[in-house]
Scaffold this motif. Structure first.
Motif, PDB file in Angstrom:
ATOM      1  N   LEU A   1     -40.391 -14.210 -93.421  1.00  0.00           N
ATOM      2  CA  LEU A   1     -40.551 -14.894 -94.672  1.00  0.00           C
ATOM      3  C   LEU A   1     -40.437 -16.276 -94.473  1.00  0.00           C
ATOM      4  O   LEU A   1     -41.147 -17.078 -95.235  1.00  0.00           O
ATOM      5  CB  LEU A   1     -39.633 -14.457 -95.865  1.00  0.00           C
ATOM      6  N   LEU A   2     -39.844 -16.729 -93.641  1.00  0.00           N
ATOM      7  CA  LEU A   2     -39.689 -18.256 -93.212  1.00  0.00           C
ATOM      8  C   LEU A   2     -40.865 -18.841 -92.953  1.00  0.00           C
ATOM      9  O   LEU A   2     -41.086 -20.144 -92.882  1.00  0.00           O
ATOM     10  CB  LEU A   2     -38.647 -18.535 -92.012  1.00  0.00           C
ATOM     11  N   ASN A   3     -41.926 -18.053 -92.275  1.00  0.00           N
ATOM     12  CA  ASN A   3     -43.419 -18.702 -92.191  1.00  0.00           C
ATOM     13  C   ASN A   3     -43.870 -19.354 -93.120  1.00  0.00           C
ATOM     14  O   ASN A   3     -44.858 -20.073 -93.357  1.00  0.00           O
ATOM     15  CB  ASN A   3     -44.218 -17.417 -91.454  1.00  0.00           C
ATOM     16  N   LEU A   4     -43.369 -18.587 -94.423  1.00  0.00           N
ATOM     17  CA  LEU A   4     -44.144 -19.149 -95.885  1.00  0.00           C
ATOM     18  C   LEU A   4     -43.101 -20.293 -96.465  1.00  0.00           C
ATOM     19  O   LEU A   4     -43.224 -21.130 -97.011  1.00  0.00           O
ATOM     20  CB  LEU A   4     -44.425 -18.085 -96.801  1.00  0.00           C
ATOM     21  N   GLU A   5     -41.543 -19.828 -96.168  1.00  0.00           N
ATOM     22  CA  GLU A   5     -40.530 -20.474 -97.073  1.00  0.00           C
ATOM     23  C   GLU A   5     -40.251 -21.645 -96.269  1.00  0.00           C
ATOM     24  O   GLU A   5     -39.756 -22.760 -96.862  1.00  0.00           O
ATOM     25  CB  GLU A   5     -39.542 -19.781 -97.493  1.00  0.00           C
TER      26      GLU A   5
ATOM     27  N   ALA B   1     -29.124 -20.175 -85.171  1.00  0.00           N
ATOM     28  CA  ALA B   1     -28.465 -21.512 -84.470  1.00  0.00           C
ATOM     29  C   ALA B   1     -28.979 -22.798 -85.457  1.00  0.00           C
ATOM     30  O   ALA B   1     -28.379 -23.474 -85.472  1.00  0.00           O
ATOM     31  CB  ALA B   1     -29.032 -21.626 -83.118  1.00  0.00           C
ATOM     32  N   HIS B   2     -30.078 -22.294 -85.955  1.00  0.00           N
ATOM     33  CA  HIS B   2     -30.647 -23.533 -86.916  1.00  0.00           C
ATOM     34  C   HIS B   2     -30.210 -23.347 -88.278  1.00  0.00           C
ATOM     35  O   HIS B   2     -30.604 -23.979 -89.124  1.00  0.00           O
ATOM     36  CB  HIS B   2     -32.279 -23.772 -86.894  1.00  0.00           C
ATOM     37  N   GLY B   3     -29.280 -22.340 -88.464  1.00  0.00           N
ATOM     38  CA  GLY B   3     -28.539 -21.901 -89.952  1.00  0.00           C
ATOM     39  C   GLY B   3     -29.219 -21.110 -90.895  1.00  0.00           C
ATOM     40  O   GLY B   3     -28.720 -20.984 -91.907  1.00  0.00           O
ATOM     41  N   VAL B   4     -30.095 -20.508 -90.140  1.00  0.00           N
ATOM     42  CA  VAL B   4     -30.627 -19.214 -91.121  1.00  0.00           C
ATOM     43  C   VAL B   4     -29.660 -18.132 -91.000  1.00  0.00           C
ATOM     44  O   VAL B   4     -29.070 -17.721 -90.111  1.00  0.00           O
ATOM     45  CB  VAL B   4     -31.794 -18.656 -90.372  1.00  0.00           C
TER      46      VAL B   4
END
Ligand SMILES: [Zn+2]
Length: 308
Positions: free
Chosen positions: A38-42, A27-30
Motif C-alpha cells: 500500500l506504501l506504493n500509493l501512500e 528500518a525507515h519507520g514503517v
C-alpha cells in the motif's frame, strides 16, 4: 541511449539485483505488519528513496515493492480491488529509480495459502491471480518478472506460466526458499534442488534460483554449488551449446535470522556478505542480490568486490 533487452543482458554474465525492501521499510519507520504494498500509493517517496539507494549502491536492477501484491495477499489487508493500482504504481516507482539504463523486475511472491487438498486454492484461481498481478506490473513498465520465496513447486510453476502467458515475451526468473535439512536442502514443502530446477525450467523460467530461507552464509554457498550442478546435469542431457541457456540467481538473506525481543535480526555485515557472494559467483551463479536484512551497504560491498 537504449539498453539491451533483459533476456540478452542476463546472458552477459554478472548482474546485480537489489537488497531487501521489507526490512528497509521497517528500518525507515514503517510498522511491521503494515501492508508494504500500500506504501506504493501512500508513501511513494519512501519507496522511491529505497529503490534509488540500491541503484546508487550498484544494482543493475531493482525489484518492485509488490512481494505481497497478489490478489490473495492483498485481500488479507482488505485491498482486494487494489491489485491493479498497487502493482502499476509500484512498477512506475521502480522505473523512476532505474531510469532507462537499469532494469526493473516485477516482484511476485507466494499467496500465503496452499493448493487443494492441503489448502483451499484451486489451480485456475492461482493462475487468474498471478496473471492479474503480472498484467498490472507490465502496465507499469517492468522489463521482466521475478517469482520468489516459493515453497510449493506447483504454486511456483503456475506463477511462472501465468507471468509468461501475459508477459509479452519478457523473461521470468523463479526462485524458491530452501532450508538445510540434514544433508539436503529442501523448501518448507519438502521440494529439493533438483526437483525445483527441473520443474521451473520445464515451466519456462529463464533463470532459476534461491532466496531467503533460514540458511547461514556457508550454506548458501553450498546451495549455489548444488544449483549449478543441477542445471548443468539437466542441460548436458539435452543441450549442445556450452553456454547455459538458463541463468542461475541467488538472493541470500544477510545471514540466518536471530530472534531478539521477538524480532528477526540479521547480523551479517556488508563485508561478510560480499565475501560469501564472491564464492557464490565463483560457483557459477551470475545473478546476485540480497533478501531479508540486506541493505544498500550490503549491495555496495558486493558490487565493489565482484566488479573490482
Ligand atoms: Zn527474505
Amino acid at each position: 541511449m537504449g539498453k539491451v533487452s533483459l533476456r540478452d543482458r542476463l546472458r552477459q554474465g554478472l548482474f546485480l539485483l537489489d537488497g531487501a525492501m521489507g526490512t528497509q521499510l521497517i528500518a525507515h519507520g514503517v510498522e511491521p505488519g503494515k501492508c508494504s504494498e500500500l506504501l506504493n500509493l501512500e508513501s511513494p517517496g519512501l519507496v522511491l528513496r529505497i529503490h534509488k539507494a540500491y541503484i546508487q549502491a550498484g544494482s543493475d536492477a531493482v525489484l518492485t515493492n509488490t512481494f505481497g501484491g497478489n490478489g490473495f495477499a492483498l485481500t488479507r489487508h482488505g485491498l482486494v480491488n487494489r491489485v491493479a493500482d498497487v502493482n502499476t504504481a509500484a512498477a512506475g516507482l521502480a522505473r523512476k529509480a532505474a531510469g532507462q539504463t537499469k532494469y526493473v523486475l516485477g516482484d511476485i511472491g507466494p499467496t500465503g495459502d496452499f493448493l487443494e487438498p492441503l489448502g483451499s486454492l484451486k489451480p485456475n484461481q492461482l493462475t487468474t491471480v498471478f496473471a492479474e498481478q503480472a498484467k498490472a506490473l507490465l502496465a507499469g513498465g517492468v522489463d521482466g518478472f521475478i517469482i520468489e520465496t516459493m515453497a510449493a513447486v506447483e504454486e511456483a510453476t503456475i506463477a511462472v506460466k501465468a507471468a509468461k502467458s501475459v508477459g509479452s515475451g519478457l523473461p521470468v526468473l523463479a526462485s524458491m526458499s530452501f532450508d538445510k535439512r540434514g544433508p539436503d536442502f529442501k523448501t518448507m514443502m519438502g521440494v529439493d534442488v533438483k526437483t525445483a530446477v527441473s520443474t521451473l525450467i520445464s515451466a519456462g523460467a529463464d533463470a532459476v534460483g534461491f532466496n531467503c530461507g533460514t540458511t547461514t552464509l556457508d550454506e548458501y554457498v553450498e546451495l549455489a554449488k548444488l544449483f549449478v550442478s543441477a542445471v548443468d546435469a539437466l542441460e548436458n542431457t539435452r543441450a549442445t551449446s556450452h553456454e547455459r541457456r538458463v541463468a542461475i540467481f541467488a538472493e541470500p538473506n544477510a545471514g540466518k535470522p536471530e530472534l531478539l525481543d521477538g524480532k528477526a535480526v540479521y547480523k551479517v555485515t556488508p563485508d561478510e556478505f560480499a565475501v560469501a557472494a564472491q564464492k557464490i559467483y565463483a560457483a557459477g551463479v551470475t545473478i546476485i542480490g540480497g533478501c531479508c536484512g540486506s541493505t544498500p551497504d550490503h549491495i555496495n560491498a558486493l558490487a565493489k568486490k565482484l566488479r573490482g
